[in-house]
Design a protein around this motif. Structure first.
Motif, PDB file in Angstrom:
ATOM      1  N   ALA A   1      28.764   6.615 -23.378  1.00 59.70           N
ATOM      2  CA  ALA A   1      27.569   5.956 -22.844  1.00 59.70           C
ATOM      3  C   ALA A   1      26.329   6.744 -23.219  1.00 59.70           C
ATOM      4  O   ALA A   1      26.341   7.979 -23.279  1.00 59.70           O
ATOM      5  N   SER A   2      25.242   6.040 -23.482  1.00 61.11           N
ATOM      6  CA  SER A   2      24.001   6.681 -23.911  1.00 61.11           C
ATOM      7  C   SER A   2      22.814   6.075 -23.180  1.00 61.11           C
ATOM      8  O   SER A   2      22.962   5.174 -22.338  1.00 61.11           O
ATOM      9  N   GLN A   3      21.615   6.544 -23.541  1.00 57.20           N
ATOM     10  CA  GLN A   3      20.404   6.023 -22.938  1.00 57.20           C
ATOM     11  C   GLN A   3      20.167   4.561 -23.291  1.00 57.20           C
ATOM     12  O   GLN A   3      19.502   3.836 -22.557  1.00 57.20           O
ATOM     13  N   ALA A   4      20.739   4.111 -24.411  1.00 58.86           N
ATOM     14  CA  ALA A   4      20.635   2.698 -24.770  1.00 58.86           C
ATOM     15  C   ALA A   4      21.359   1.847 -23.740  1.00 58.86           C
ATOM     16  O   ALA A   4      20.877   0.787 -23.325  1.00 58.86           O
ATOM     17  N   ASP A   5      22.546   2.319 -23.306  1.00 63.23           N
ATOM     18  CA  ASP A   5      23.275   1.592 -22.272  1.00 63.23           C
ATOM     19  C   ASP A   5      22.484   1.550 -20.968  1.00 63.23           C
ATOM     20  O   ASP A   5      22.464   0.538 -20.258  1.00 63.23           O
ATOM     21  N   VAL A   6      21.827   2.661 -20.651  1.00 66.36           N
ATOM     22  CA  VAL A   6      21.030   2.724 -19.426  1.00 66.36           C
ATOM     23  C   VAL A   6      19.891   1.716 -19.477  1.00 66.36           C
ATOM     24  O   VAL A   6      19.606   1.010 -18.511  1.00 66.36           O
ATOM     25  N   ALA A   7      19.228   1.608 -20.646  1.00 60.86           N
ATOM     26  CA  ALA A   7      18.109   0.677 -20.792  1.00 60.86           C
ATOM     27  C   ALA A   7      18.567  -0.759 -20.588  1.00 60.86           C
ATOM     28  O   ALA A   7      17.913  -1.558 -19.911  1.00 60.86           O
ATOM     29  N   VAL A   8      19.715  -1.112 -21.186  1.00 57.75           N
ATOM     30  CA  VAL A   8      20.235  -2.477 -21.043  1.00 57.75           C
ATOM     31  C   VAL A   8      20.673  -2.725 -19.598  1.00 57.75           C
ATOM     32  O   VAL A   8      20.398  -3.775 -19.019  1.00 57.75           O
ATOM     33  N   PHE A   9      21.364  -1.719 -19.001  1.00 57.19           N
ATOM     34  CA  PHE A   9      21.862  -1.857 -17.624  1.00 57.19           C
ATOM     35  C   PHE A   9      20.722  -2.112 -16.646  1.00 57.19           C
ATOM     36  O   PHE A   9      20.792  -2.982 -15.785  1.00 57.19           O
ATOM     37  N   GLU A  10      19.635  -1.360 -16.817  1.00 58.59           N
ATOM     38  CA  GLU A  10      18.508  -1.491 -15.895  1.00 58.59           C
ATOM     39  C   GLU A  10      17.738  -2.788 -16.090  1.00 58.59           C
ATOM     40  O   GLU A  10      16.999  -3.215 -15.199  1.00 58.59           O
ATOM     41  N   ALA A  11      17.905  -3.420 -17.283  1.00 56.67           N
ATOM     42  CA  ALA A  11      17.227  -4.688 -17.539  1.00 56.67           C
ATOM     43  C   ALA A  11      17.944  -5.864 -16.891  1.00 56.67           C
ATOM     44  O   ALA A  11      17.374  -6.937 -16.745  1.00 56.67           O
ATOM     45  N   LEU A  12      19.208  -5.647 -16.484  1.00 63.29           N
ATOM     46  CA  LEU A  12      19.986  -6.723 -15.883  1.00 63.29           C
ATOM     47  C   LEU A  12      19.662  -6.836 -14.398  1.00 63.29           C
ATOM     48  O   LEU A  12      19.615  -5.842 -13.685  1.00 63.29           O
ATOM     49  N   SER A  13      19.462  -8.048 -13.950  1.00 66.39           N
ATOM     50  CA  SER A  13      19.169  -8.265 -12.530  1.00 66.39           C
ATOM     51  C   SER A  13      20.425  -8.434 -11.696  1.00 66.39           C
ATOM     52  O   SER A  13      20.394  -8.335 -10.478  1.00 66.39           O
ATOM     53  N   ALA A  14      21.586  -8.696 -12.381  1.00 64.87           N
ATOM     54  CA  ALA A  14      22.848  -8.888 -11.666  1.00 64.87           C
ATOM     55  C   ALA A  14      23.997  -8.634 -12.629  1.00 64.87           C
ATOM     56  O   ALA A  14      23.808  -8.640 -13.853  1.00 64.87           O
ATOM     57  N   PRO A  15      25.206  -8.374 -12.131  1.00 62.73           N
ATOM     58  CA  PRO A  15      26.361  -8.171 -13.009  1.00 62.73           C
ATOM     59  C   PRO A  15      26.638  -9.424 -13.837  1.00 62.73           C
ATOM     60  O   PRO A  15      26.342 -10.546 -13.414  1.00 62.73           O
ATOM     61  N   PRO A  16      27.190  -9.287 -15.043  1.00 62.17           N
ATOM     62  CA  PRO A  16      27.545 -10.441 -15.872  1.00 62.17           C
ATOM     63  C   PRO A  16      28.574 -11.307 -15.166  1.00 62.17           C
ATOM     64  O   PRO A  16      29.297 -10.854 -14.279  1.00 62.17           O
ATOM     65  N   ALA A  17      28.648 -12.581 -15.573  1.00 61.53           N
ATOM     66  CA  ALA A  17      29.624 -13.501 -14.997  1.00 61.53           C
ATOM     67  C   ALA A  17      31.036 -13.037 -15.323  1.00 61.53           C
ATOM     68  O   ALA A  17      31.278 -12.312 -16.294  1.00 61.53           O
ATOM     69  N   ALA A  18      32.009 -13.459 -14.514  1.00 60.21           N
ATOM     70  CA  ALA A  18      33.393 -13.014 -14.663  1.00 60.21           C
ATOM     71  C   ALA A  18      33.979 -13.404 -16.011  1.00 60.21           C
ATOM     72  O   ALA A  18      34.805 -12.682 -16.582  1.00 60.21           O
ATOM     73  N   GLU A  19      33.542 -14.573 -16.562  1.00 66.36           N
ATOM     74  CA  GLU A  19      34.117 -14.994 -17.850  1.00 66.36           C
ATOM     75  C   GLU A  19      33.664 -14.112 -19.002  1.00 66.36           C
ATOM     76  O   GLU A  19      34.298 -14.086 -20.059  1.00 66.36           O
ATOM     77  N   LEU A  20      32.574 -13.375 -18.813  1.00 66.02           N
ATOM     78  CA  LEU A  20      32.130 -12.415 -19.833  1.00 66.02           C
ATOM     79  C   LEU A  20      32.787 -11.070 -19.530  1.00 66.02           C
ATOM     80  O   LEU A  20      32.149 -10.095 -19.168  1.00 66.02           O
ATOM     81  N   PHE A  21      34.118 -11.037 -19.682  1.00 65.76           N
ATOM     82  CA  PHE A  21      34.862  -9.883 -19.184  1.00 65.76           C
ATOM     83  C   PHE A  21      34.528  -8.601 -19.914  1.00 65.76           C
ATOM     84  O   PHE A  21      34.546  -7.516 -19.349  1.00 65.76           O
ATOM     85  N   HIS A  22      34.212  -8.689 -21.220  1.00 63.97           N
ATOM     86  CA  HIS A  22      33.833  -7.471 -21.951  1.00 63.97           C
ATOM     87  C   HIS A  22      32.512  -6.913 -21.413  1.00 63.97           C
ATOM     88  O   HIS A  22      32.371  -5.699 -21.193  1.00 63.97           O
ATOM     89  N   ALA A  23      31.562  -7.838 -21.219  1.00 61.88           N
ATOM     90  CA  ALA A  23      30.257  -7.404 -20.694  1.00 61.88           C
ATOM     91  C   ALA A  23      30.381  -6.867 -19.275  1.00 61.88           C
ATOM     92  O   ALA A  23      29.747  -5.877 -18.901  1.00 61.88           O
ATOM     93  N   LEU A  24      31.219  -7.522 -18.460  1.00 63.00           N
ATOM     94  CA  LEU A  24      31.403  -7.077 -17.084  1.00 63.00           C
ATOM     95  C   LEU A  24      32.064  -5.710 -17.035  1.00 63.00           C
ATOM     96  O   LEU A  24      31.702  -4.856 -16.221  1.00 63.00           O
ATOM     97  N   ARG A  25      33.029  -5.493 -17.939  1.00 65.04           N
ATOM     98  CA  ARG A  25      33.689  -4.184 -17.987  1.00 65.04           C
ATOM     99  C   ARG A  25      32.681  -3.096 -18.379  1.00 65.04           C
ATOM    100  O   ARG A  25      32.660  -2.005 -17.826  1.00 65.04           O
TER     101      ARG A  25
END
Length: 216
Positions: A18-42
């Motif tokens: 994990a890197s600062q790029a992941d942190v930037a994307v994580f903080e831009a999300l307002s909620a966890p990804p939907a369950a069907e997007l299992f890779h993104a949710l993981r």
């Protein structure tokens, strides 16, 4: 989120750090990804586990639009609108502010009130704890001079001691006991002191008991 989905679909199953790029994307999300997007949710749950140490992750944190495919428009930040600019202009106080003066005035008033309260409190009389005690003073026999015994008892003087009414109460076989009332200041006079002083008149007094004890 669309950017991250593209990455996770390619990198699924590949171990990465994990890197600062992941942190930037994580903080831009307002909620966890939907369950069907299992890779993104993981990925989301994985990055979430780094919340306490996210500042120590490798890389330099950039605006979200700097990551992902080249040429993709950054929609995460919008230019300031004319309305918001006007609002910012309204916040500028060209003539200074009275807030500091008002706070100083409020502070002064508060200090004055506290001083007045402390002065009033200091003038209040201190409440002295007192008790009313009824003593039974018993003679040796029926030949004891009870008048003299009472005189001896009343001769006891202590700071915080005030003698009250008294009477003779029959005990039996012609013997009477002296029952005498007194008021004491609790911090100055105790029943042990009274007993020691009264029984010191051993020519008249056989014993002393506390018949009643009440706080005033």
């Amino acid at each position: 989120m669309q950017k991250r989905r593209g990455f996770t679909s390619v990198s699924a199953g590949i171990k990465y750090v994990a890197s600062q790029a992941d942190v930037a994307v994580f903080e831009a999300l307002s909620a966890p990804p939907a369950a069907e997007l299992f890779h993104a949710l993981r990925w989301y749950n994985h990055i979430k586990s780094y919340q306490k140490e996210k500042a120590s992750l490798p890389g330099v944190k950039k605006p979200l639009g700097k990551y992902g495919p080249a040429g993709m428009e950054d929609t995460t930040s919008a230019p300031a609108t004319a309305e918001s600019k006007d609002d910012d202009d309204d916040d500028i106080d060209l003539f200074g502010s009275d807030d500091e003066e008002e706070s100083e005035e409020a502070k002064r008033v508060k200090e004055q009130r506290l001083a007045a309260y402390e002065a009033k409190k200091s003038k209040k009389p201190v409440l002295i704890a007192k008790s009313s005690i009824l003593l039974d003073v018993k003679p040796w026999d029926d030949e004891t001079d009870m008048a003299e015994m009472e005189k001896c008892v009343r001769s006891i003087q202590m700071d915080g001691l005030l003698w009250g009414s008294s009477k003779l109460v029959p005990v039996g076989y012609g013997i009477k006991k002296l029952q005498i009332q007194c008021v004491v200041e609790d911090d100055k006079v105790g029943t042990d002191q009274l007993e020691e002083a009264i029984t010191a008149f051993e020519d008249y007094v056989q014993s002393m008991d506390v018949a009643a004890f009440n706080k005033i």
